[in-house]
Enzyme design. Structure first.
Site, PDB file in Angstrom:
ATOM      1  N   ARG A  22       0.837  -1.217   0.000  1.00 55.28           N
ATOM      2  CA  ARG A  22       0.000   0.000   0.000  1.00 55.28           C
ATOM      3  C   ARG A  22       0.865   1.257   0.000  1.00 55.28           C
ATOM      4  O   ARG A  22       0.610   2.204  -0.764  1.00 55.28           O
ATOM      5  CB  ARG A  22      -0.898  -0.028   1.242  1.00 55.28           C
ATOM      6  CG  ARG A  22      -1.676   1.249   1.518  1.00 55.28           C
ATOM      7  CD  ARG A  22      -2.486   1.059   2.805  1.00 55.28           C
ATOM      8  NE  ARG A  22      -3.232   2.244   3.165  1.00 55.28           N
ATOM      9  CZ  ARG A  22      -2.751   3.218   3.927  1.00 55.28           C
ATOM     10  NH1 ARG A  22      -1.509   3.164   4.375  1.00 55.28           N
ATOM     11  NH2 ARG A  22      -3.512   4.250   4.234  1.00 55.28           N
ATOM     12  N   ALA A  23       1.911   1.243   0.835  1.00 50.15           N
ATOM     13  CA  ALA A  23       2.777   2.433   0.926  1.00 50.15           C
ATOM     14  C   ALA A  23       3.513   2.665  -0.395  1.00 50.15           C
ATOM     15  O   ALA A  23       3.622   3.810  -0.858  1.00 50.15           O
ATOM     16  CB  ALA A  23       3.774   2.262   2.073  1.00 50.15           C
TER      17      ALA A  23
ATOM     18  N   GLY B 287      16.295 -14.750  -0.103  1.00 51.44           N
ATOM     19  CA  GLY B 287      16.134 -15.262  -1.464  1.00 51.44           C
ATOM     20  C   GLY B 287      15.621 -14.179  -2.400  1.00 51.44           C
ATOM     21  O   GLY B 287      16.094 -14.031  -3.539  1.00 51.44           O
TER      22      GLY B 287
ATOM     23  N   ASP C  18      11.021 -14.087  10.422  1.00 55.07           N
ATOM     24  CA  ASP C  18      12.205 -14.634  11.096  1.00 55.07           C
ATOM     25  C   ASP C  18      13.129 -13.560  11.674  1.00 55.07           C
ATOM     26  O   ASP C  18      13.925 -13.851  12.564  1.00 55.07           O
ATOM     27  CB  ASP C  18      13.022 -15.498  10.125  1.00 55.07           C
ATOM     28  CG  ASP C  18      12.230 -16.671   9.588  1.00 55.07           C
ATOM     29  OD1 ASP C  18      11.283 -17.107  10.270  1.00 55.07           O
ATOM     30  OD2 ASP C  18      12.546 -17.143   8.483  1.00 55.07           O
TER      31      ASP C  18
ATOM     32  N   GLU D  97      10.670 -20.417  31.001  1.00 49.44           N
ATOM     33  CA  GLU D  97      11.691 -20.947  31.914  1.00 49.44           C
ATOM     34  C   GLU D  97      12.980 -21.287  31.161  1.00 49.44           C
ATOM     35  O   GLU D  97      14.083 -21.137  31.684  1.00 49.44           O
ATOM     36  CB  GLU D  97      11.167 -22.196  32.635  1.00 49.44           C
ATOM     37  CG  GLU D  97      10.362 -21.906  33.901  1.00 49.44           C
ATOM     38  CD  GLU D  97       9.056 -21.163  33.640  1.00 49.44           C
ATOM     39  OE1 GLU D  97       8.433 -21.424  32.601  1.00 49.44           O
ATOM     40  OE2 GLU D  97       8.684 -20.310  34.468  1.00 49.44           O
TER      41      GLU D  97
ATOM     42  N   LYS E 154       8.646 -23.818  41.470  1.00 56.12           N
ATOM     43  CA  LYS E 154       7.838 -23.585  40.272  1.00 56.12           C
ATOM     44  C   LYS E 154       6.821 -24.702  40.118  1.00 56.12           C
ATOM     45  O   LYS E 154       7.083 -25.850  40.487  1.00 56.12           O
ATOM     46  CB  LYS E 154       8.751 -23.515  39.046  1.00 56.12           C
ATOM     47  CG  LYS E 154       9.661 -22.282  39.051  1.00 56.12           C
ATOM     48  CD  LYS E 154       9.802 -21.673  37.693  1.00 56.12           C
ATOM     49  CE  LYS E 154      10.626 -20.407  37.772  1.00 56.12           C
ATOM     50  NZ  LYS E 154      10.537 -19.581  36.579  1.00 56.12           N
TER      51      LYS E 154
ATOM     52  N   GLU F  18      12.549 -23.775  15.967  1.00 55.86           N
ATOM     53  CA  GLU F  18      12.463 -24.947  15.081  1.00 55.86           C
ATOM     54  C   GLU F  18      13.837 -25.403  14.584  1.00 55.86           C
ATOM     55  O   GLU F  18      14.044 -26.584  14.312  1.00 55.86           O
ATOM     56  CB  GLU F  18      11.550 -24.665  13.882  1.00 55.86           C
ATOM     57  CG  GLU F  18      12.051 -23.567  12.961  1.00 55.86           C
ATOM     58  CD  GLU F  18      11.199 -23.387  11.699  1.00 55.86           C
ATOM     59  OE1 GLU F  18      10.370 -24.242  11.395  1.00 55.86           O
ATOM     60  OE2 GLU F  18      11.390 -22.350  11.027  1.00 55.86           O
TER      61      GLU F  18
HETATM   62  O1  F6P Z   1      10.887 -17.753   6.530  1.00 60.35           O
HETATM   63  C1  F6P Z   1       9.632 -17.782   7.126  1.00 60.35           C
HETATM   64  C2  F6P Z   1       9.282 -19.196   7.547  1.00 60.35           C
HETATM   65  O2  F6P Z   1       7.990 -19.160   8.116  1.00 60.35           O
HETATM   66  C3  F6P Z   1      10.275 -19.863   8.482  1.00 60.35           C
HETATM   67  O3  F6P Z   1      10.149 -19.448   9.807  1.00 60.35           O
HETATM   68  C4  F6P Z   1       9.933 -21.312   8.278  1.00 60.35           C
HETATM   69  O4  F6P Z   1      11.032 -22.143   8.591  1.00 60.35           O
HETATM   70  C5  F6P Z   1       9.581 -21.368   6.811  1.00 60.35           C
HETATM   71  O5  F6P Z   1       9.243 -20.044   6.423  1.00 60.35           O
HETATM   72  C6  F6P Z   1       8.440 -22.275   6.475  1.00 60.35           C
HETATM   73  O6  F6P Z   1       8.324 -22.302   5.095  1.00 60.35           O
HETATM   74  P1  F6P Z   1       7.040 -22.873   4.348  1.00 60.35           P
HETATM   75  O7  F6P Z   1       5.923 -21.874   4.509  1.00 60.35           O
HETATM   76  O8  F6P Z   1       7.483 -23.025   2.938  1.00 60.35           O
HETATM   77  O9  F6P Z   1       6.681 -24.169   5.016  1.00 60.35           O
END
Ligand code: F6P
Length: 319
Positions: free
Chosen positions: A21-22, A104, A127, A187, A213, A222
């Site tokens: 939009r911007a 990318g 991320d 924690e 606790k 992940e």
């Molecule tokens: O880069 C954003 C992200 O959500 C990452 O945190 C995650 O590892 C990846 O993309 C998941 O990719 P996809 O949506 O292709 O499963």
């Protein structure tokens, strides 16, 4: 310059629509016409374009996802795909391009800059792993989403005196995990940048119960471990009632926070300024409270490091 294009690439992030939009409205304000490129570089190769005027970006500032859709295009990396993309840009009379996305997307933008196109990048990724900028669009929202989940899980964790492992996104970095752990009062936090010892983690969890606790929240990036597999090991080693929640793609959607909308608006407008006045080949970064350009070549050549003081502080505050 009379006509510019805008595209979103890589994973979508809340606030990308505010950036689109911007870009569109600032460009129209400056007398430019704007073409929206659908599905990132995949749509660029196919010439999947549509004109965007100020009305076509109405009512999107508060919406997650991206109205232009997005893609991760393997074909764009081939000489044939890249040549096709360049031809589509020339045929459409697009003089400049704003590429909204992450690493990318910026490697692709840099290649286009090398082919003579005026290109400016806007960092959009939950991320927050893009070098050169303190924040990328979508990170603040993703952290808020993770926090909302952690708070709900804390309620039920306390009710049952349980250990909860909460897996958050971040690919091979721990920015979301660190921010969510610190702000969520977790924690423990596991990030890929810092090695962890399973025995020490389990001992730590057990000791925290002896310190009074009544539950334990472990935020797992992940990229550090699979929370599902880890949860099983923690259950066996501690004998504590343990549950696992993988947040997954809920972190990618939803209404962007005010911060992400503001960031996106400032960066989108600045991107148009840079296309018009230069220098191009830059990414619009957030540094010390303002938008500043950083060469795309520097952005793609570096790796962004986590702030280890956040990790240490999260541990101290969890005693
Ligand atoms: O880069 C954003 C992200 O959500 C990452 O945190 C995650 O590892 C990846 O993309 C998941 O990719 P996809 O949506 O292709 O499963």
């Amino acid at each position: 310059m009379t006509r510019i294009g805008v595209l979103t690439g890589g994973g979508d992030a809340p606030g990308m629509n505010a950036a689109i939009r911007a870009v569109v409205r600032k460009a129209v304000f400056d007398g430019l016409s704007v073409v929206g490129v659908q599905r990132g570089y995949a749509g660029l190769i196919e010439g999947d374009f549509r004109p965007l005027d100020q009305r076509s970006v109405a009512d999107i500032i508060h919406r997650g996802g991206t109205i232009l859709q997005t893609a991760r295009s393997e074909e764009f990396r081939t000489p044939e795909g890249f040549a096709a993309a360049c031809s589509r840009l020339r045929e459409a009379g697009i003089d400049g391009l704003v590429a909204i996305g992450g690493g990318g997307t910026f490697r692709g933008a840099l290649a286009l800059a090398g082919a003579g196109f005026a290109v400016v990048g806007v960092p959009g990724s939950i991320d927050n792993d893009i070098p050169g900028t303190e924040y990328s669009i979508g990170f603040d929202t993703a952290v808020d989403t993770a926090l909302d989940a952690i708070e709900r899980l804390r309620d039920t964790a306390f009710a049952h005196s349980r250990v909860f492992l909460v897996e958050v996104m971040g690919r091979d970095t721990g920015f979301i995990a660190l921010a969510a752990a610190l702000a969520g009062g977790a924690e423990f936090v596991l990030v890929p940048e810092i090695a962890f010892d399973l025995g020490a983690l389990c001992e730590g969890i057990k000791t925290s119960y002896t310190r009074g606790k009544r539950h334990s929240i472990v935020v797992v990036a992940e990229g550090a471990a699979s929370a599902m597999e880890l949860g099983q090991k923690v259950r066996e080693a501690t004998g504590l009632d343990t549950r696992v929640t993988v947040l997954g793609h809920v972190q990618r959607g939803g209404r962007p926070t005010g911060f992400d909308r503001t960031l996106a608006s400032l960066m989108g407008a600045a991107a148009v300024d840079h296309l018009l006045q230069g220098p191009t080949g830059q990414m619009m970064a957030w540094r010390c409270g303002r938008v500043a350009p950083v060469p795309l070549a520097e952005v793609v050549a570096q790796r962004k490091e986590i702030d280890r003081t956040l990790y240490d502080l999260a541990r101290i505050l969890a005693i």
